[in-house]
Design a protein around this motif. Structure first.
Motif, PDB file in Angstrom:
ATOM      1  N   PRO A 169       0.832  -1.212   0.000  1.00 46.87           N
ATOM      2  CA  PRO A 169       0.000   0.000   0.000  1.00 46.87           C
ATOM      3  C   PRO A 169       0.867   1.264   0.000  1.00 46.87           C
ATOM      4  N   ASP A 170       0.276   2.384  -0.408  1.00 44.45           N
ATOM      5  CA  ASP A 170       1.029   3.641  -0.486  1.00 44.45           C
ATOM      6  C   ASP A 170       1.381   4.186   0.892  1.00 44.45           C
ATOM      7  N   ASP A 171       0.548   3.868   1.885  1.00 40.33           N
ATOM      8  CA  ASP A 171       0.780   4.432   3.219  1.00 40.33           C
ATOM      9  C   ASP A 171       1.356   3.386   4.148  1.00 40.33           C
ATOM     10  N   ALA A 172       2.236   3.826   5.018  1.00 38.83           N
ATOM     11  CA  ALA A 172       2.825   2.919   5.998  1.00 38.83           C
ATOM     12  C   ALA A 172       1.880   2.794   7.192  1.00 38.83           C
ATOM     13  N   GLN A 173       1.996   1.673   7.898  1.00 41.29           N
ATOM     14  CA  GLN A 173       1.266   1.506   9.158  1.00 41.29           C
ATOM     15  C   GLN A 173       2.044   2.230  10.232  1.00 41.29           C
ATOM     16  N   LEU A 174       1.423   3.175  10.908  1.00 38.02           N
ATOM     17  CA  LEU A 174       2.148   3.953  11.913  1.00 38.02           C
ATOM     18  C   LEU A 174       1.699   3.584  13.323  1.00 38.02           C
ATOM     19  N   ALA A 175       2.681   3.574  14.231  1.00 34.42           N
ATOM     20  CA  ALA A 175       2.389   3.250  15.627  1.00 34.42           C
ATOM     21  C   ALA A 175       1.337   4.204  16.187  1.00 34.42           C
ATOM     22  N   GLN A 176       1.407   5.469  15.787  1.00 34.60           N
ATOM     23  CA  GLN A 176       0.492   6.468  16.342  1.00 34.60           C
ATOM     24  C   GLN A 176      -0.956   6.220  15.932  1.00 34.60           C
ATOM     25  N   ASP A 177      -1.161   5.422  14.852  1.00 36.00           N
ATOM     26  CA  ASP A 177      -2.533   5.145  14.390  1.00 36.00           C
ATOM     27  C   ASP A 177      -3.098   3.862  15.004  1.00 36.00           C
ATOM     28  N   ALA A 178      -2.253   3.125  15.724  1.00 35.71           N
ATOM     29  CA  ALA A 178      -2.717   1.862  16.297  1.00 35.71           C
ATOM     30  C   ALA A 178      -3.690   2.123  17.439  1.00 35.71           C
ATOM     31  N   THR A 179      -4.688   1.241  17.567  1.00 35.64           N
ATOM     32  CA  THR A 179      -5.641   1.352  18.666  1.00 35.64           C
ATOM     33  C   THR A 179      -5.660   0.003  19.386  1.00 35.64           C
ATOM     34  N   VAL A 180      -6.381  -0.029  20.519  1.00 30.61           N
ATOM     35  CA  VAL A 180      -6.498  -1.285  21.256  1.00 30.61           C
ATOM     36  C   VAL A 180      -7.187  -2.326  20.374  1.00 30.61           C
ATOM     37  N   GLU A 181      -8.220  -1.890  19.646  1.00 24.76           N
ATOM     38  CA  GLU A 181      -8.970  -2.822  18.786  1.00 24.76           C
ATOM     39  C   GLU A 181      -8.142  -3.231  17.569  1.00 24.76           C
ATOM     40  N   ASN A 182      -7.311  -2.296  17.097  1.00 27.29           N
ATOM     41  CA  ASN A 182      -6.559  -2.554  15.858  1.00 27.29           C
ATOM     42  C   ASN A 182      -5.069  -2.259  16.088  1.00 27.29           C
TER      43      ASN A 182
END
Ligand SMILES: [Fe+2]
Ligand SMILES: [Fe+2]
Length: 183
Positions: A169-182
């Motif tokens: 994907p074009d966007d990276a997975q960022l730690a700041q976007d992580a949630t408890v559910e995800n």
């Protein structure tokens, strides 16, 4: 009546960064073309898509300068420099240029803060965030090529890496976007 809301210093710096984003697009275009020539279509596709992203960054600066009543100065775009010598070299160059771009973004944040130009300071925060994303993406490329054998990566490993990057994907997975559910 002067309606330019940008200082001469910031107007110049924002124009320079607009050109630097165009320069970054040239870099990705050149490396994508190089990868395509070498038969790495997945890597090429990833880099071509990223070149477009850099172009949207350029447009963001252009539109912001106009919105603030400043003058946009479109200049020649510096060339991308030498082609990479290998996939490893390509990813190292991408990482280096993203870190350099972050340095320039931070300098603009510093300059807007020094002038108490909070509109520009606020505008620049989008780029501060974006560079976290861009550096994560570049670091991800470096860890992938490291697993594939780094500078000594064999053809079979590069083949697998190429197939993998085509789907990235074009966007990276960022730690700041992580949630408890995800997480
Ligand atoms: Fe950019
Ligand atoms: Fe970038």
């Amino acid at each position: 009546m002067d309606t330019n809301r940008l200082s001469a210093t910031l107007e110049k710096a924002l124009n320079a960064q607009m050109t630097n984003e165009a320069h970054n697009a040239q870099i990705y275009l050149a490396y994508a073309s190089w990868a395509s020539e070498k038969g790495y279509d997945g890597i090429a596709n990833f880099l071509f898509r990223h070149a477009n992203e850099e172009r949207t960054h350029m447009m963001k600066f252009l539109e912001y300068i106009l919105k603030r009543g400043g003058k946009v100065t479109v200049t020649a775009i510096p060339g991308p420099g030498d082609n990479p010598k290998s996939v490893n070299d390509c990813f190292e160059k991408v990482y280096t240029s993203e870190v350099e771009n972050t340095r320039r973004i931070y300098a603009l944040v510093d300059a807007s803060m020094a002038e108490k130009d909070w509109a520009t300071y606020n505008f620049m925060q989008w780029f501060v965030n974006e560079q976290i994303e861009e550096e994560t993406l570049a670091m991800d490329l470096l860890s992938k090529i490291k697993v594939a054998g780094g500078a000594d990566a064999k053809d079979t490993a590069l083949y697998a890496l190429d197939a993998d990057l085509g789907k990235k994907p074009d966007d990276a997975q960022l730690a700041q976007d992580a949630t408890v559910e995800n997480p």
